[in-house]
Design a protein around this motif. Sequence first.
Motif, mmCIF file in Angstrom:
data_model
loop_
_atom_site.group_PDB
_atom_site.id
_atom_site.type_symbol
_atom_site.label_atom_id
_atom_site.label_comp_id
_atom_site.label_asym_id
_atom_site.label_seq_id
_atom_site.Cartn_x
_atom_site.Cartn_y
_atom_site.Cartn_z
ATOM 1 N N ARG A 119 -2.694 5.110 6.452
ATOM 2 C CA ARG A 119 -2.820 5.574 7.845
ATOM 3 C C ARG A 119 -3.590 4.569 8.698
ATOM 4 N NH1 ARG A 119 -3.704 10.612 5.310
ATOM 5 N NH2 ARG A 119 -5.967 10.344 5.497
ATOM 6 N N THR A 120 -4.664 4.039 8.138
ATOM 7 C CA THR A 120 -5.475 3.066 8.880
ATOM 8 C C THR A 120 -4.662 1.827 9.232
ATOM 9 O OG1 THR A 120 -7.528 3.805 7.833
ATOM 10 C CG2 THR A 120 -7.513 1.588 8.767
ATOM 11 N N ASN A 121 -3.938 1.300 8.255
ATOM 12 C CA ASN A 121 -3.166 0.082 8.509
ATOM 13 C C ASN A 121 -1.922 0.350 9.346
ATOM 14 O OD1 ASN A 121 -4.847 -1.811 7.348
ATOM 15 N ND2 ASN A 121 -4.031 -1.488 5.302
ATOM 16 N N ALA A 157 -3.668 7.287 0.869
ATOM 17 C CA ALA A 157 -3.091 7.797 2.120
ATOM 18 C C ALA A 157 -3.930 7.379 3.319
ATOM 19 C CB ALA A 157 -2.974 9.316 2.058
ATOM 20 N N ALA A 158 -5.246 7.430 3.169
ATOM 21 C CA ALA A 158 -6.136 7.028 4.265
ATOM 22 C C ALA A 158 -5.971 5.543 4.574
ATOM 23 C CB ALA A 158 -7.585 7.337 3.897
ATOM 24 N N THR A 159 -5.820 4.736 3.533
ATOM 25 C CA THR A 159 -5.626 3.293 3.724
ATOM 26 C C THR A 159 -4.321 3.018 4.463
ATOM 27 O OG1 THR A 159 -6.863 2.800 1.706
ATOM 28 C CG2 THR A 159 -5.406 1.081 2.539
ATOM 29 N N ARG A 193 -1.979 2.392 11.874
ATOM 30 C CA ARG A 193 -2.535 2.337 13.233
ATOM 31 C C ARG A 193 -2.778 0.889 13.665
ATOM 32 N NH1 ARG A 193 -5.338 7.090 11.423
ATOM 33 N NH2 ARG A 193 -7.114 5.836 10.739
ATOM 34 N N GLN A 224 0.825 -1.211 0.000
ATOM 35 C CA GLN A 224 0.000 0.000 0.000
ATOM 36 C C GLN A 224 0.860 1.262 0.000
ATOM 37 O OE1 GLN A 224 -2.336 -0.886 3.462
ATOM 38 N NE2 GLN A 224 -3.944 -1.912 2.285
ATOM 39 N N LEU A 282 0.810 4.193 -2.634
ATOM 40 C CA LEU A 282 0.728 5.599 -2.241
ATOM 41 C C LEU A 282 1.814 6.420 -2.932
ATOM 42 C CD1 LEU A 282 -0.462 7.858 -0.524
ATOM 43 C CD2 LEU A 282 1.030 7.130 1.358
ATOM 44 N N TRP A 331 -5.001 9.681 -4.437
ATOM 45 C CA TRP A 331 -3.947 9.843 -3.426
ATOM 46 C C TRP A 331 -4.538 9.871 -2.022
ATOM 47 C CZ3 TRP A 331 -3.055 13.499 0.334
ATOM 48 C CH2 TRP A 331 -1.825 13.403 0.989
ATOM 49 N N GLU A 332 -5.617 10.610 -1.843
ATOM 50 C CA GLU A 332 -6.241 10.697 -0.517
ATOM 51 C C GLU A 332 -6.732 9.328 -0.054
ATOM 52 O OE1 GLU A 332 -9.223 13.636 -1.151
ATOM 53 O OE2 GLU A 332 -7.881 15.331 -0.705
ATOM 54 N N THR A 333 -7.290 8.552 -0.983
ATOM 55 C CA THR A 333 -7.768 7.208 -0.641
ATOM 56 C C THR A 333 -6.605 6.316 -0.225
ATOM 57 O OG1 THR A 333 -9.617 7.405 -2.194
ATOM 58 C CG2 THR A 333 -8.991 5.180 -1.504
#
Length: 357
Positions: free
Chosen positions: A196-198, A192-194, A200, A72, A76, A188-190
């Motif tokens: 960040r989630t993983n 980046a969010a993925t 965490r 991922q 990114l 890119w935002e999608t």
Amino acid sequence: MTTPQEPRRDQRARAVAAAIVALLAAILTVAGTPGPASAAAPRVAQRWASLMYHSLTPTPAYVQLRKTLATQRATLATRAQQLSTGRDAHGTAQAGLATAVTADAAARTRSAVAREALTSARNTLTVVSQQRPRNGIAVTGARNTITAAAQTVTTRRTQAREAATALKTAQAASRTATINLDKATIAWETAAATVRTNQRKLIALDHSAELAAQAAAISRDVVTEIRPAFVVADSTTVYGVTVHKKVAFAFRRMLDAAKADGIILSGGGFRTKQRQIQLRTINGCPDVWTAPASSCRVPTAIPGRSLHEIGLAIDITSGGTSLTANSAAFRWMAANAGRYGFVNLPSEPWHWSITGG
């Protein structure tokens, strides 16, 4: 007086009692006698080794998520490059549009000026044609001016049409670039969010620091447990360094990690009590058995107190030289050794153990 039935009842009662006793005996034989609770309790050293093993051995879920996250992150990076390209393209399109707008306005202005010049030339011809006496030269000049003005009008009209076409093209390019930029931004935002989630989730799955801290908390108890019963057979060799078996796994992982970072570590681990006595003499300790380690030319623990004698301390070397406080190897150890359960004795940059003693 007894009846004939009474002996038979007594016999049956005795038979039942015997059967019950036999059954209880069988149950006790199968179940066994429970041992003392302490027999099931784990040894402290084994607990330390287990904590460090689990601290340094990621779970399958952690490994899989780390692989997924690596993929991922690569996605990114690709999305970031696409976003950068999209921004550049959008900037170029906007600049092209601004140029086209300016060019279109200028072409329209020049076309209008040319039409006005043609109208003026025609008016001039009308005036000179009505003059008396007739001035042929003036009439001819006016007609020539009209011809030139008409040609200019044609040229300016063509230029205006071309500018208008270029403006439409620039407007379309700008719209396309804007749409592509929006898509790249969303992608890119999608991504980046993925990530960040993983990230965490990965942090939540990582209990290595917590487990290492638990191991550190019982390290002195490990020493207390191991010292009285230590025998040489409790030690093993890791890359030429002899250490206690309970710390061997963590020590091996530490040396492997250092090597991966370009730092080659070795050193001296276990040594016998007799060797400790010899070192006390060699290092000029005022008294082998009573003088504090700090009184020796090279700090050397009193025999029977050194963690080297039970394989729980290592004098680390790199390139055949003991570590110094300003060496790259020491800096690596200072930054990483704690993860593997090893702590430095501040007065000796080369000396590392599970307690720091």
